[in-house]
Design a protein around this motif. Sequence first.
Motif, mmCIF file in Angstrom:
data_model
loop_
_atom_site.group_PDB
_atom_site.id
_atom_site.type_symbol
_atom_site.label_atom_id
_atom_site.label_comp_id
_atom_site.label_asym_id
_atom_site.label_seq_id
_atom_site.Cartn_x
_atom_site.Cartn_y
_atom_site.Cartn_z
ATOM 1 N N GLU A 44 1.010 -1.085 0.239
ATOM 2 C CA GLU A 44 0.513 -0.136 -0.023
ATOM 3 C C GLU A 44 1.148 1.339 -0.054
ATOM 4 N N ILE A 45 1.575 2.422 -1.131
ATOM 5 C CA ILE A 45 1.804 2.989 -1.417
ATOM 6 C C ILE A 45 1.491 3.693 -1.970
ATOM 7 N N PRO A 46 1.475 5.040 -2.289
ATOM 8 C CA PRO A 46 0.790 5.923 -2.953
ATOM 9 C C PRO A 46 1.430 5.691 -4.219
ATOM 10 N N GLY A 47 0.669 6.204 -5.346
ATOM 11 C CA GLY A 47 0.979 6.200 -6.535
ATOM 12 C C GLY A 47 1.614 4.649 -7.654
ATOM 13 N N ILE A 48 1.766 3.580 -6.906
ATOM 14 C CA ILE A 48 1.087 2.237 -7.571
ATOM 15 C C ILE A 48 -0.073 1.839 -7.204
ATOM 16 N N ARG A 49 -0.224 0.605 -8.056
ATOM 17 C CA ARG A 49 -1.457 -0.457 -7.683
ATOM 18 C C ARG A 49 -0.741 -0.871 -6.967
ATOM 19 N N ASN A 50 -2.194 -1.747 -5.380
ATOM 20 C CA ASN A 50 -1.460 -2.971 -4.664
ATOM 21 C C ASN A 50 -1.078 -3.594 -4.725
ATOM 22 N N ASN A 51 -1.470 -4.280 -5.552
ATOM 23 C CA ASN A 51 -1.741 -6.015 -6.141
ATOM 24 C C ASN A 51 -1.156 -6.370 -7.747
ATOM 25 N N VAL A 52 0.148 -6.648 -7.185
ATOM 26 C CA VAL A 52 0.465 -6.928 -8.280
ATOM 27 C C VAL A 52 1.230 -8.692 -8.182
ATOM 28 N N PRO A 338 10.899 13.996 -14.031
ATOM 29 C CA PRO A 338 10.812 15.526 -12.853
ATOM 30 C C PRO A 338 10.929 14.246 -11.451
ATOM 31 N N GLN A 339 11.697 15.147 -11.153
ATOM 32 C CA GLN A 339 12.167 15.050 -9.210
ATOM 33 C C GLN A 339 11.661 15.541 -8.224
ATOM 34 N N THR A 340 9.962 14.703 -8.563
ATOM 35 C CA THR A 340 9.309 14.970 -7.443
ATOM 36 C C THR A 340 8.771 13.076 -6.424
ATOM 37 N N ILE A 341 7.948 13.656 -5.961
ATOM 38 C CA ILE A 341 6.973 11.879 -5.169
ATOM 39 C C ILE A 341 6.170 11.590 -5.879
ATOM 40 N N GLU A 342 5.633 12.580 -6.865
ATOM 41 C CA GLU A 342 4.224 12.254 -7.770
ATOM 42 C C GLU A 342 5.538 11.018 -9.114
ATOM 43 N N TYR A 343 6.357 11.064 -8.865
ATOM 44 C CA TYR A 343 6.620 10.162 -10.292
ATOM 45 C C TYR A 343 7.959 9.588 -9.723
ATOM 46 N N PHE A 344 8.552 9.429 -8.420
ATOM 47 C CA PHE A 344 8.950 8.489 -7.729
ATOM 48 C C PHE A 344 8.769 8.263 -6.186
ATOM 49 N N LEU A 345 8.752 7.213 -5.928
ATOM 50 C CA LEU A 345 8.603 5.974 -4.627
ATOM 51 C C LEU A 345 9.932 5.849 -3.881
ATOM 52 N N GLY A 346 10.920 6.016 -4.812
ATOM 53 C CA GLY A 346 12.048 6.012 -4.250
ATOM 54 C C GLY A 346 13.124 6.583 -4.251
ATOM 55 N N GLU A 347 14.126 6.170 -4.070
ATOM 56 C CA GLU A 347 15.555 7.040 -5.415
ATOM 57 C C GLU A 347 15.148 6.944 -6.512
ATOM 58 N N THR A 348 15.440 5.357 -6.562
ATOM 59 C CA THR A 348 15.407 5.051 -8.151
ATOM 60 C C THR A 348 14.061 4.245 -9.089
ATOM 61 N N ASP A 349 13.197 3.572 -7.541
ATOM 62 C CA ASP A 349 11.705 3.026 -7.981
ATOM 63 C C ASP A 349 10.932 3.938 -8.054
ATOM 64 N N VAL A 350 9.777 3.989 -9.660
ATOM 65 C CA VAL A 350 8.992 4.692 -10.025
ATOM 66 C C VAL A 350 7.584 5.107 -9.644
ATOM 67 N N THR A 351 6.931 5.614 -9.775
ATOM 68 C CA THR A 351 5.190 5.580 -9.354
ATOM 69 C C THR A 351 4.940 5.151 -11.149
ATOM 70 N N ASP A 352 3.717 4.968 -10.989
ATOM 71 C CA ASP A 352 3.347 4.675 -12.374
ATOM 72 C C ASP A 352 3.050 5.700 -13.041
ATOM 73 N N ILE A 353 2.915 6.911 -12.810
ATOM 74 C CA ILE A 353 2.606 7.562 -13.480
ATOM 75 C C ILE A 353 4.505 8.358 -14.055
ATOM 76 N N GLY A 354 5.156 7.580 -12.869
ATOM 77 C CA GLY A 354 6.614 8.358 -13.709
ATOM 78 C C GLY A 354 7.194 6.858 -14.606
ATOM 79 N N ALA A 355 6.585 5.374 -14.435
ATOM 80 C CA ALA A 355 7.155 4.763 -15.100
ATOM 81 C C ALA A 355 6.214 6.077 -16.671
ATOM 82 N N SER A 356 5.267 6.202 -16.932
ATOM 83 C CA SER A 356 4.249 6.568 -17.538
ATOM 84 C C SER A 356 5.349 7.526 -18.645
ATOM 85 N N GLU A 357 6.126 8.312 -17.788
ATOM 86 C CA GLU A 357 7.023 9.365 -18.280
ATOM 87 C C GLU A 357 8.163 9.471 -18.622
#
Length: 373
Positions: A44-52, A338-357
């Motif tokens: 349960e992390i903002p920016g990604i789907r819960n179930n993978v 973009p180096q913001t929490i909207e695009y990154f959930l860790g230092e190199t891990d990206v959110t779904d929006i980050g993956a799209s970018e």
Amino acid sequence: MKFVKLICWGGFFSVLIFIIFEIIFRVFFPVPMEPGVSLTLNNEIPGIRNNVRYSFDGYRLRQADWDNGHEGDSIRILCFGGNATTTVFQKPEDSWWGKLADKISKTTGKNIEVGAMAKTSNGQYILPSFVNAEKIVERYDPDLIICCYGFGDTMHYNDYVYNRNKINILRKGVPRGLKYSLAKMSHVMRLMRNKKTKRYLKEIWKPLNVPNYHRDLLFRDRLYYRSCPELDNISRDVHDPLNEFIDGIRAFSDLALKQGSKLLVVGEPTIHGPKLGKDELSLMTSVYYPTKPVPGKGSGHRVRPETIDIELQRFYEAASHYCEKNGVEWINLHGVVPQTIEYFLGETDVTDIGASEIADKLMLPVTNIVNEL
């Protein structure tokens, strides 16, 4: 005498049955040297789907829109890289490489088969990853190889020693023994061996099935980072890991040439920069150890994001120079995403929006390569 004949005939039919099964498995149901793994990861992390659903085959390859025949107009792309590529936070279709393949397929009208190497314990480093990638590339014969590294190699330990022959040393570190040798020769033996391996892997990967395993791991790493004293800068000497990073790019380039594949080298995007906000700084977990990690509070030094940014710029400048000199396609995504929490959930891990970018930024160069194939 009859007993001896009975034994001989029994042995003959046993060998015959073994050969028949061997032919059947080898031709119709080939068995990989190692079994695959399938997990359901819930974080349960903002920016990604819960179930993978996280699964990979015996070569540690995750696949999307895959046709094992690899025929017709299909273009096969294999991706290797750090956390954003091996991501445990996204299904193949939500990862940057899955989204990229979907976009290119719709644009070009070609069927794009894409796969990426699954996460390994040392997958953030380019050379250890290459040794695994080499087997995957030789097995699946891609049209295009994309490698996206950088961050992991900048964070080698302070007692790191550069070894020009490291790639050959890593290649020697493969399983050995009679059972392994027999399994290499026989698909029936592989099937028998893999049953035991599957039970072992099930126990190894079992903790990852616990809800929020990776979320809690990130949280602990961030707390540990804050407990460490700060490092002013990373000093380098003759044992500069940049040399190993370039060796890795060279190895991928040689492999692509040998395989007849195109190669695109990508500077790995990260959140590190000189002017991060409070939320972005809270994602930091990078600890630089004076020696190999020692368990316990504060055994290393936390590294400021601007320090890592400087190292990444140095690495990518050298990579750009090498690629230009050797005719290798290069694109740097560091600082482009973009180096913001909207695009990154860790230092190199990206959110779904980050993956799209990332997919958007790679769309043009990869489409150009695909159109040339």
